[in-house]
Design an enzyme around this catalytic site. Structure first.
Site, mmCIF file in Angstrom:
data_model
loop_
_atom_site.group_PDB
_atom_site.id
_atom_site.type_symbol
_atom_site.label_atom_id
_atom_site.label_comp_id
_atom_site.label_asym_id
_atom_site.label_seq_id
_atom_site.Cartn_x
_atom_site.Cartn_y
_atom_site.Cartn_z
ATOM 1 N N ARG A 230 0.861 -1.192 0.000
ATOM 2 C CA ARG A 230 0.000 0.000 0.000
ATOM 3 C C ARG A 230 0.893 1.235 0.000
ATOM 4 O O ARG A 230 1.114 1.854 1.036
ATOM 5 C CB ARG A 230 -0.889 -0.007 1.233
ATOM 6 C CG ARG A 230 -1.773 -1.241 1.354
ATOM 7 C CD ARG A 230 -2.692 -1.087 2.552
ATOM 8 N NE ARG A 230 -3.333 -2.345 2.906
ATOM 9 C CZ ARG A 230 -3.203 -2.941 4.098
ATOM 10 N NH1 ARG A 230 -2.428 -2.421 5.042
ATOM 11 N NH2 ARG A 230 -3.845 -4.064 4.346
ATOM 12 N N ASP B 9 2.355 4.933 -0.329
ATOM 13 C CA ASP B 9 1.796 6.211 0.133
ATOM 14 C C ASP B 9 1.584 7.201 -1.009
ATOM 15 O O ASP B 9 2.113 7.017 -2.106
ATOM 16 C CB ASP B 9 2.768 6.862 1.126
ATOM 17 C CG ASP B 9 2.490 6.397 2.545
ATOM 18 O OD1 ASP B 9 1.349 6.022 2.836
ATOM 19 O OD2 ASP B 9 3.454 6.399 3.346
ATOM 20 N N TYR C 97 13.180 -1.535 -3.095
ATOM 21 C CA TYR C 97 12.813 -0.128 -3.238
ATOM 22 C C TYR C 97 14.040 0.665 -3.668
ATOM 23 O O TYR C 97 15.172 0.315 -3.321
ATOM 24 C CB TYR C 97 12.343 0.459 -1.903
ATOM 25 C CG TYR C 97 10.939 0.118 -1.498
ATOM 26 C CD1 TYR C 97 9.869 0.922 -1.858
ATOM 27 C CD2 TYR C 97 10.680 -1.002 -0.711
ATOM 28 C CE1 TYR C 97 8.577 0.631 -1.466
ATOM 29 C CE2 TYR C 97 9.391 -1.305 -0.312
ATOM 30 C CZ TYR C 97 8.341 -0.487 -0.692
ATOM 31 O OH TYR C 97 7.059 -0.781 -0.303
ATOM 32 N N ARG D 126 11.743 5.568 3.832
ATOM 33 C CA ARG D 126 11.868 7.027 3.839
ATOM 34 C C ARG D 126 12.565 7.530 5.110
ATOM 35 O O ARG D 126 13.292 8.524 5.073
ATOM 36 C CB ARG D 126 10.492 7.679 3.670
ATOM 37 C CG ARG D 126 9.938 7.465 2.247
ATOM 38 C CD ARG D 126 8.463 7.769 2.138
ATOM 39 N NE ARG D 126 8.161 9.135 2.540
ATOM 40 C CZ ARG D 126 6.922 9.609 2.648
ATOM 41 N NH1 ARG D 126 5.875 8.834 2.368
ATOM 42 N NH2 ARG D 126 6.721 10.853 3.018
#
Lengths: 245, 245
Positions: B50, B52, B110, B197
């Site tokens: 999911r 952001d 990522y 992040r």
């Protein structure tokens, strides 16, 4: 009174091109508005390259006169706090009053990026041209080699009545593939209208097997726009830099 | 009835994230609408990650059940003619009915991109985070090495009441600089909320000299979100791929 040169980068996606047009917002217009606001006088700028709608730039050059007292090298910082995020000044500097960004001798470098695989990558779509048929880069490079040097590029431009001399010199034209991205990089002493995009469209025809590298000299000789390939879409094109020589 | 897995790439700029939200358009919503139109039945999809608001994906994974007769591998082509340009299905395939994209064992990759120089490049702004102070990538790499392996990443996540186990395994975490772009690439068996992040925000503090690489073990031990750096902005983050192992 002084003359200031600015080096400008922009994302061309949302502009009708560099030059002021009746039917859309231009990069020049946005720069003039914010320069005028910043320097508290009417500023008119002259650009080196009038990039088309949707074409990007990392280093277009423009110049203007101003009687404002702000130091020329501070204008970049002050402007970047005012400009929209898709335009950023990379450098501002004082130049001789006679500097003309377009009529000086320059070497211009453009890149055209072709994203070549089965399905598009949405994060690449604004800054490259998606082409899903396989392309033979080695063949495209051989074709490109025929375009290097001084040639009459009449077949590789969209005619403009005011342009009578279509001879230009291409110093280098190189293609490389990194993963699915093919980057064409071209340097020359000047480019005719749509010349990089028509060269790219023609090299794509070679890469796809619809033309042979050896057809390029014939296309040059034809001096006929109809002999070359399509004008490749604008979003793949970026004006990388302009060197004053 | 069959179960179909899709691999989805999207530009997250204009979405409120993957998951349906009351206050914005989500990627899931757009996919469900077009799948339902295409397959002429109400389709509900389950996503693997999911992501952001503003985060991009090259290979998020989702699955759904359908009784439609269209061959699973044709769904990608049919969907890509209907979807907006910022979402593209990369692959569609039939999978066992018990396949669950989120509860299966996976390795996720990522990338976080930091554009590090004096002035922004507008053509990079949507897919990287602009940071203009110089960054020491070698120091950032040394700091990163402390995060590889199995650790309690409680300091590196935004708390969610339903998440009690904050131990995760990072298989690799590598940084490289190419010109002005620093790319952080991280692979792991699962990531906590905002983990990539917050890791990036912390490594930026190291790169800027506000933390030392040797501070990282202490931050891990603190098990306190306040000990780590800022949550880096979403536009630099891309979910590259999810491997089912």
């Amino acid at each position: 009174m002084k003359r200031v040169k600015i080096v400008v980068a922009y994302d061309g996606t949302n502009y009708c091109g560099w030059q002021v047009q009746p039917n859309g917002l231009s990069v020049q217009e946005v720069l003039e508005k914010h320069l005028s606001d910043l320097l508290c006088e009417e500023i008119r700028i002259t650009g080196a390259s009038r990039t088309d709608a949707g074409v990007h730039a990392l280093g277009n050059v423009a110049a203007f006169n101003t009687s404002a007292r702000m130091a020329a090298d501070r204008i970049s910082f002050a402007m970047n706090t005012r400009l929209p995020a898709d335009i950023r000044i990379q450098e501002s500097a004082e130049v001789p009053m006679e500097f003309h960004p377009r009529f000086a001798n320059t070497v211009k470098t453009y890149e055209y990026r072709i994203f070549n695989r089965k399905f598009p990558d949405p994060t690449k779509r604004l800054y490259s041209f998606f082409y899903h048929y396989p392309l033979d880069v080695e063949k495209m490079q051989r074709a490109a080699s025929y375009l290097v040097g001084e040639h009459d590029f009449k077949s590789f431009c969209t005619a403009k009545p005011e342009v009578t001399n279509t001879v230009r010199t291409v110093y280098s034209l190189d293609l490389k593939r990194e993963d699915d991205m093919i980057t064409l990089r071209i340097r020359g002493n000047g480019f005719l209208y749509n010349m990089v995009r028509i060269i790219t469209g023609t090299l794509i025809r070679v890469g796809g097997g619809f033309l042979e590298p050896e057809d390029i000299p014939k296309i040059l000789e034809a001096k006929d726009r109809g002999a070359a390939g399509e004008t490749a879409r604008p979003e793949g094109l970026t004006l990388v830099k302009i060197e004053y020589v």
